[in-house]
Scaffold this motif. Sequence first.
Motif, PDB file in Angstrom:
ATOM      1  N   LEU A   1     -54.957  10.298  19.646  1.00 33.50           N
ATOM      2  CA  LEU A   1     -54.661   9.483  20.815  1.00 33.50           C
ATOM      3  C   LEU A   1     -55.286   8.115  20.572  1.00 33.50           C
ATOM      4  O   LEU A   1     -56.502   7.960  20.604  1.00 33.50           O
ATOM      5  N   GLU A   2     -54.453   7.112  20.295  1.00 33.78           N
ATOM      6  CA  GLU A   2     -54.965   5.776  20.018  1.00 33.78           C
ATOM      7  C   GLU A   2     -55.031   4.929  21.286  1.00 33.78           C
ATOM      8  O   GLU A   2     -55.981   4.193  21.494  1.00 33.78           O
ATOM      9  N   ASP A   3     -54.022   5.025  22.131  1.00 36.69           N
ATOM     10  CA  ASP A   3     -53.913   4.161  23.305  1.00 36.69           C
ATOM     11  C   ASP A   3     -53.991   4.994  24.578  1.00 36.69           C
ATOM     12  O   ASP A   3     -53.068   5.739  24.895  1.00 36.69           O
ATOM     13  N   ASP A   4     -55.119   4.864  25.306  1.00 33.05           N
ATOM     14  CA  ASP A   4     -55.306   5.608  26.551  1.00 33.05           C
ATOM     15  C   ASP A   4     -54.337   5.181  27.644  1.00 33.05           C
ATOM     16  O   ASP A   4     -54.076   5.945  28.563  1.00 33.05           O
ATOM     17  N   ALA A   5     -53.814   3.988  27.576  1.00 32.84           N
ATOM     18  CA  ALA A   5     -52.916   3.489  28.614  1.00 32.84           C
ATOM     19  C   ALA A   5     -51.500   4.038  28.465  1.00 32.84           C
ATOM     20  O   ALA A   5     -50.846   4.360  29.455  1.00 32.84           O
ATOM     21  N   THR A   6     -51.028   4.167  27.225  1.00 29.38           N
ATOM     22  CA  THR A   6     -49.651   4.621  27.006  1.00 29.38           C
ATOM     23  C   THR A   6     -49.566   6.041  26.466  1.00 29.38           C
ATOM     24  O   THR A   6     -48.492   6.632  26.477  1.00 29.38           O
ATOM     25  N   GLY A   7     -50.669   6.580  25.963  1.00 33.18           N
ATOM     26  CA  GLY A   7     -50.665   7.929  25.401  1.00 33.18           C
ATOM     27  C   GLY A   7     -50.051   8.011  24.026  1.00 33.18           C
ATOM     28  O   GLY A   7     -49.622   9.072  23.599  1.00 33.18           O
ATOM     29  N   GLU A   8     -50.025   6.894  23.306  1.00 33.66           N
ATOM     30  CA  GLU A   8     -49.398   6.866  21.985  1.00 33.66           C
ATOM     31  C   GLU A   8     -50.386   7.142  20.861  1.00 33.66           C
ATOM     32  O   GLU A   8     -51.553   6.804  20.942  1.00 33.66           O
ATOM     33  N   ALA A   9     -49.834   7.725  19.806  1.00 32.21           N
ATOM     34  CA  ALA A   9     -50.568   7.893  18.558  1.00 32.21           C
ATOM     35  C   ALA A   9     -50.457   6.577  17.784  1.00 32.21           C
ATOM     36  O   ALA A   9     -49.614   5.742  18.086  1.00 32.21           O
ATOM     37  N   PRO A  10     -51.325   6.368  16.788  1.00 31.53           N
ATOM     38  CA  PRO A  10     -51.283   5.105  16.036  1.00 31.53           C
ATOM     39  C   PRO A  10     -50.028   4.975  15.183  1.00 31.53           C
ATOM     40  O   PRO A  10     -49.380   5.976  14.851  1.00 31.53           O
TER      41      PRO A  10
ATOM     42  N   CYS B   1     -47.102   6.673  13.237  1.00 37.13           N
ATOM     43  CA  CYS B   1     -46.669   7.895  13.924  1.00 37.13           C
ATOM     44  C   CYS B   1     -45.917   7.573  15.217  1.00 37.13           C
ATOM     45  O   CYS B   1     -44.742   7.854  15.326  1.00 37.13           O
ATOM     46  N   GLY B   2     -46.609   7.032  16.186  1.00 34.11           N
ATOM     47  CA  GLY B   2     -45.967   6.674  17.437  1.00 34.11           C
ATOM     48  C   GLY B   2     -45.633   7.838  18.353  1.00 34.11           C
ATOM     49  O   GLY B   2     -44.926   7.654  19.344  1.00 34.11           O
ATOM     50  N   ALA B   3     -46.146   9.044  18.082  1.00 36.46           N
ATOM     51  CA  ALA B   3     -45.908  10.173  18.988  1.00 36.46           C
ATOM     52  C   ALA B   3     -46.571   9.874  20.326  1.00 36.46           C
ATOM     53  O   ALA B   3     -47.523   9.098  20.411  1.00 36.46           O
ATOM     54  N   ARG B   4     -46.039  10.460  21.380  1.00 39.17           N
ATOM     55  CA  ARG B   4     -46.591  10.237  22.718  1.00 39.17           C
ATOM     56  C   ARG B   4     -47.054  11.544  23.330  1.00 39.17           C
ATOM     57  O   ARG B   4     -46.386  12.568  23.226  1.00 39.17           O
ATOM     58  N   ALA B   5     -48.196  11.473  24.004  1.00 42.41           N
ATOM     59  CA  ALA B   5     -48.715  12.620  24.742  1.00 42.41           C
ATOM     60  C   ALA B   5     -47.896  12.792  26.017  1.00 42.41           C
ATOM     61  O   ALA B   5     -47.210  11.866  26.460  1.00 42.41           O
ATOM     62  N   SER B   6     -47.986  13.955  26.626  1.00 38.83           N
ATOM     63  CA  SER B   6     -47.242  14.196  27.861  1.00 38.83           C
ATOM     64  C   SER B   6     -47.778  13.300  28.977  1.00 38.83           C
ATOM     65  O   SER B   6     -48.974  12.981  29.023  1.00 38.83           O
ATOM     66  N   LYS B   7     -46.900  12.898  29.863  1.00 36.94           N
ATOM     67  CA  LYS B   7     -47.300  12.047  30.983  1.00 36.94           C
ATOM     68  C   LYS B   7     -48.302  12.760  31.880  1.00 36.94           C
ATOM     69  O   LYS B   7     -49.213  12.141  32.415  1.00 36.94           O
ATOM     70  N   PHE B   8     -48.129  14.061  32.044  1.00 33.93           N
ATOM     71  CA  PHE B   8     -49.047  14.854  32.859  1.00 33.93           C
ATOM     72  C   PHE B   8     -50.471  14.786  32.304  1.00 33.93           C
ATOM     73  O   PHE B   8     -51.422  14.527  33.037  1.00 33.93           O
ATOM     74  N   ASP B   9     -50.620  15.013  30.996  1.00 30.92           N
ATOM     75  CA  ASP B   9     -51.941  14.948  30.362  1.00 30.92           C
ATOM     76  C   ASP B   9     -52.511  13.543  30.446  1.00 30.92           C
ATOM     77  O   ASP B   9     -53.706  13.357  30.684  1.00 30.92           O
ATOM     78  N   LEU B  10     -51.674  12.541  30.258  1.00 30.59           N
ATOM     79  CA  LEU B  10     -52.124  11.155  30.305  1.00 30.59           C
ATOM     80  C   LEU B  10     -52.651  10.802  31.695  1.00 30.59           C
ATOM     81  O   LEU B  10     -53.729  10.224  31.826  1.00 30.59           O
ATOM     82  N   LEU B  11     -51.918  11.157  32.734  1.00 34.22           N
ATOM     83  CA  LEU B  11     -52.355  10.859  34.101  1.00 34.22           C
ATOM     84  C   LEU B  11     -53.655  11.583  34.438  1.00 34.22           C
ATOM     85  O   LEU B  11     -54.560  10.997  35.037  1.00 34.22           O
ATOM     86  N   ASN B  12     -53.755  12.850  34.072  1.00 33.05           N
ATOM     87  CA  ASN B  12     -54.991  13.591  34.324  1.00 33.05           C
ATOM     88  C   ASN B  12     -56.169  12.981  33.579  1.00 33.05           C
ATOM     89  O   ASN B  12     -57.271  12.878  34.122  1.00 33.05           O
ATOM     90  N   HIS B  13     -55.960  12.565  32.349  1.00 34.07           N
ATOM     91  CA  HIS B  13     -57.020  11.946  31.547  1.00 34.07           C
ATOM     92  C   HIS B  13     -57.490  10.639  32.189  1.00 34.07           C
ATOM     93  O   HIS B  13     -58.687  10.385  32.281  1.00 34.07           O
TER      94      HIS B  13
END
Length: 71
Positions: A15-24, A27-39
Amino acid sequence: MYYFLNKPRTLCHILEDDATGEAPDPCGARASKFDLLNHQKGQPSGFLPQKPESIPLCKHCEKAIAWMRAV
């Protein structure tokens, strides 16, 4: 540094970007919106403080780590 898993739980991403949930990049993979909001709210999420031993790191994330260490 936090990590997150893909949906089938077969690969781990950084997890590179806490604001968008993106990997560096590259890669550019994205975490789930649910996990991002909870985090962001400080609630329990699917983000992991350590990479699980049994799940490999994405090849693109490995390249990003190698690049970060070289700089």
